[in-house]
Design an enzyme around this catalytic site. Structure first.
Site, PDB file in Angstrom:
ATOM      1  N   ASP A  32      79.761  66.586 110.353  1.00  0.00           N
ATOM      2  CA  ASP A  32      78.343  66.569 110.682  1.00  0.00           C
ATOM      3  C   ASP A  32      77.605  67.616 109.849  1.00  0.00           C
ATOM      4  O   ASP A  32      78.064  68.764 109.713  1.00  0.00           O
ATOM      5  CB  ASP A  32      78.179  66.868 112.172  1.00  0.00           C
ATOM      6  CG  ASP A  32      76.742  66.808 112.634  1.00  0.00           C
ATOM      7  OD1 ASP A  32      76.179  65.707 112.661  1.00  0.00           O
ATOM      8  OD2 ASP A  32      76.177  67.879 112.951  1.00  0.00           O
ATOM      9  N   GLU A  60      78.028  64.350 105.947  1.00  0.00           N
ATOM     10  CA  GLU A  60      76.605  64.186 105.635  1.00  0.00           C
ATOM     11  C   GLU A  60      76.195  65.255 104.627  1.00  0.00           C
ATOM     12  O   GLU A  60      76.206  66.447 104.955  1.00  0.00           O
ATOM     13  CB  GLU A  60      75.767  64.348 106.902  1.00  0.00           C
ATOM     14  CG  GLU A  60      76.010  63.305 107.965  1.00  0.00           C
ATOM     15  CD  GLU A  60      75.199  63.583 109.218  1.00  0.00           C
ATOM     16  OE1 GLU A  60      74.356  62.745 109.582  1.00  0.00           O
ATOM     17  OE2 GLU A  60      75.391  64.650 109.837  1.00  0.00           O
TER      18      GLU A  60
END
Length: 684
Positions: free
Chosen positions: A339, A371
């Site tokens: 994340d 990400e």
């Protein structure tokens, strides 16, 4: 306490103010000779270990077993040894400071915990293995066949119509229920049987570590879980007994084992960029060390959660590396999704990759991707610290991947401005050039994103609007003239609910009127075009669970703490959209049939219009989102005879009809692509 500069490490300008504990095992470690407790707390004046019979105050039988003054070590840690195996004992620490204050903490390095993670638990992991665990192994799925399906433990089985035992709904054990089916439709599989029929080869689980937003005693709330409390402890609300710390451990293993037995890899969503609260076990153990701060002392907030973690510091880097490899070794995880990877430094990410590679037999096959962005700017960092955002991608190991938001926005339109179309939903001309680069995973353009295995190709994930909802919004704005509420950084569209409902029965379409019925047809066509492009592009395809049956959240773009009913997989909707599921399943099967789909070069075929036509190996793909008939000149498709024998493009199927041969119309010199169609041909 005086800063000790002599402990600064070579090759870094990150100031390390304390002695570093880089070798000693930390946490509660059970060995053949007993149990050792070790906590890194170099600024403490005294540390007391407390042992308990239960995992929380107020539980029946809870008692303080003993208190022990820990021994300070030269590496900044505090230790205490027992000759006994202390499995099942709960514990915490009291840390005394120079000023006389005392902090109570659970163990930041703990691998087990009681209810709500307030006390840690000693774990002898050999006692937590389900039957046959020693035989569990990574499914034999090559990287080229990877198709990722993202889900939430609760979403998977919360729907009462899904056929799961009531005690397993929203729990890890629902993944062990093979043979479940939709109530009233025994021939329509749900759960793990559904996954096997769909054909996906990897399930990405949204956070399953211990998070703070759900009370494990009552389990009366829903949350995605991006609020870490104990990184190395499974979340208790997904277990059948959150009070016994061993149960959640065993049930996660049972879940992994069941998915592996189905031939499906398990990818874990990890959130090392921030914690649930600035007042966390790390900060209490060593104040001002683990959290990033701005020059004025304020906490950095690049995560949007108020407390970015200092991954560049040696001790937190050590923690991340050991945490990831712990989940890989102990729970047999096959991959990790990071994340907000853009807040984690490149050196840490590469260190994780190197550590995973050292796991015998399977380490190099463990997936890593994340990400490559953040929610905002973090604190200023030393000049030689490079973050794993888009500007740092070239410095990552070539086997660390990233989500390609450029592909996402090219295909379906801007993620925050829901009225703006992409290539498949009204922006054909404006996006065709980018779409032609996207299908080749951006490998040959000006801004290369690496090799194919580094590019996660997708059009929907848990964040933002589902694919169906985004397409509904763009067509409602463009075709129906629906109201658009403008905002500074995003906007929303007033979409008629009947579009989200997506009732494509004759009665349903007749009941909404011709204008909305036409818009709904456009949405379905665009959905099929989007997945056709994604699943035939180079790279690793990824989808949100339920995308394959037009999953809707009725326009909610951030349902992280909404009702579970809004978030769960609607298995009745899956049955209603079974034709769309079959379309996805056939594309997935085709994808898995040939490794060229993964990394073969996509050769763009010129057309007179804005159709997207490309070739890989013996396949030819065409996407025509327009209202016109597309025409492909066979002479420019690279068709060559073999041994003097002429070959032909034969229709394999299309989004209009899956029947083989339905798109081979033409006079031999040209191929025809109907409007709103994705089509595939194969050389014969």
């Amino acid at each position: 306490m005086t800063l000790v500069d002599s402990f600064a490490q070579p090759n870094t300008s990150v100031a390390e103010p304390f002695p570093l504990c880089l070798e000693r095992p930390l946490g509660a470690v059970v060995t053949e000779t007993g149990t050792q407790f070790a906590l890194w707390a170099p600024s403490a004046q005294k540390v007391t270990l407390r042992l308990f019979s239960r995992g929380s105050m107020g539980e029946s039988g809870d008692a303080l077993i003993g208190q022990y003054t820990m021994r300070p070590e030269s590496d900044g840690s505090w230790t205490y040894d027992f000759a006994d195996n202390m499995h099942g004992v709960y514990y915490d620490f009291l840390i005394e400071r120079d000023c006389g204050s005392v902090d109570r903490i659970a163990d930041p390095w703990a691998r087990g915990a009681g209810v709500n993670g307030r006390r840690s638990m000693v774990v002898d992991f050999s006692r937590t293995n389900p039957d046959g665990w020693y035989r569990d192994h990574m499914p034999d799925v090559p990287l080229a066949q990877t198709v990722v399906w993202e889900t939430h433990v609760g979403d998977f089985s919360n729907d009462p119509a899904g056929g799961f035992p009531e005690s397993h709904r929203g729990k890890y054990l629902a993944f062990t229920d093979d043979g479940t089916s939709l109530d009233g439709h025994p021939d329509f599989p749900t759960g793990i049987a559904y996954l096997k029929k769909l054909g996906v080869t990897a399930v990405q689980l949204m956070p399953i570590y211990d998070f703070g937003s759900v009370d494990e005693e009552t389990c009366d709330r829903y949350n995605w879980g991006y609020d870490p409390v104990n990184y190395n402890v499974p979340e208790g609300s997904y277990s059948t007994n959150p009070f016994d710390g061993s149960v959640r451990i065993r049930e996660v293993k049972q879940m992994v084992q069941a998915l592996h037995n189905a031939g499906i890899k398990v990818i874990m969503d990890v959130v090392y960029n921030h914690m649930f609260s600035p007042d966390n076990w790390f900060e209490r153990s060593v104040p001002d060390y683990f959290l990033r701060r701005k020059p004025n002392g304020a906490l950095a907030n690049g995560s949007g959660c108020g407390c970015d973690m200092a991954t560049e510091r040696k001790m937190f880097r050590r923690f991340i590396v050991e945490s990831v490899t712990f989940w890989a070794r102990e729970y047999h995880m096959d991959g990790f999704r990071f994340d907000l990877m853009g807040l984690i430094d490149v050196d840490t990410m590469n260190a994780v990759r190197a550590a995973l590679d050292e796991i015998p037999g399977r380490g190099r096959d463990i997936l890593m991707y994340g990400e490559p962005w953040s929610a905002g700017a973090t604190a200023p960092l030393p000049s030689d610290t490079v973050l794993a955002d888009k500007s740092g991608l070239s410095k990552l190991d070539s086997r660390i991947g990233h989500f390609c938001d450029t592909t996402r926005d090219t295909i379906k339109g801007h993620v925050f401005f829901s009225d703006r179309p992409g290539y498949v939903n009204g922006g054909m001309h404006e996006n065709v050039a980018a779409a032609r680069e996207a299908v080749d995973a951006w490998r040959r353009g000006k801004h290369s994103e690496g090799v194919a295995g580094q590019v996660i190709q997708y059009v929907s994930a848990h964040d933002d609007l589902t694919l169906w909802d985004k397409l509904c919004a763009s067509f409602a704005a463009g075709s129906l003239g629906s109201t658009v509420a403008e905002g500074v950084n995003e906007n929303t569209v007033d979409v008629p609910k009947v579009m989200y409902d997506a009732d494509f029965s004759a009665e349903g379409l007749a009941g909404v009127g011709p204008q909305i019925a036409a818009a709904l047809t456009d949405v379905m066509d665009a959905n099929k075009l989007a997945v056709g492009i994604t699943l035939t592009s180079a790279g690793i395809p990824f989808m949100l669970s339920g995308e394959e049956f037009a999953r809707t959240k009725f326009g909610s773009s951030d349902s992280y703490d909404s009702a579970k009913e809004l978030n769960w997989l609607d298995w009745n909707r899956a049955w209603q959209k079974r034709d769309l599921i079959e379309y996805y399943a056939k594309l997935i099967a085709l994808r898995k049939s040939d490794p060229q789909w993964f990394d073969g070069n996509r050769n763009i075929v010129d057309t007179e219009g804005d159709e997207l036509v490309f070739r890989v190996g013996d396949y030819l793909m065409a996407a025509n989102p327009g209202r016109h008939v597309g025409v492909i000149d066979v002479a420019v498709t690279g068709l060559e005879p073999i041994g003097g024998i002429r070959r032909y493009w034969c229709g394999l199927g299309s989004s209009v009809s899956p029947v083989e041969g339905n798109v081979s119309a033409g006079d031999g010199d040209y191929l025809i692509v109907p409007p709103h169609t994705f089509a595939i041909w194969r050389l014969q």
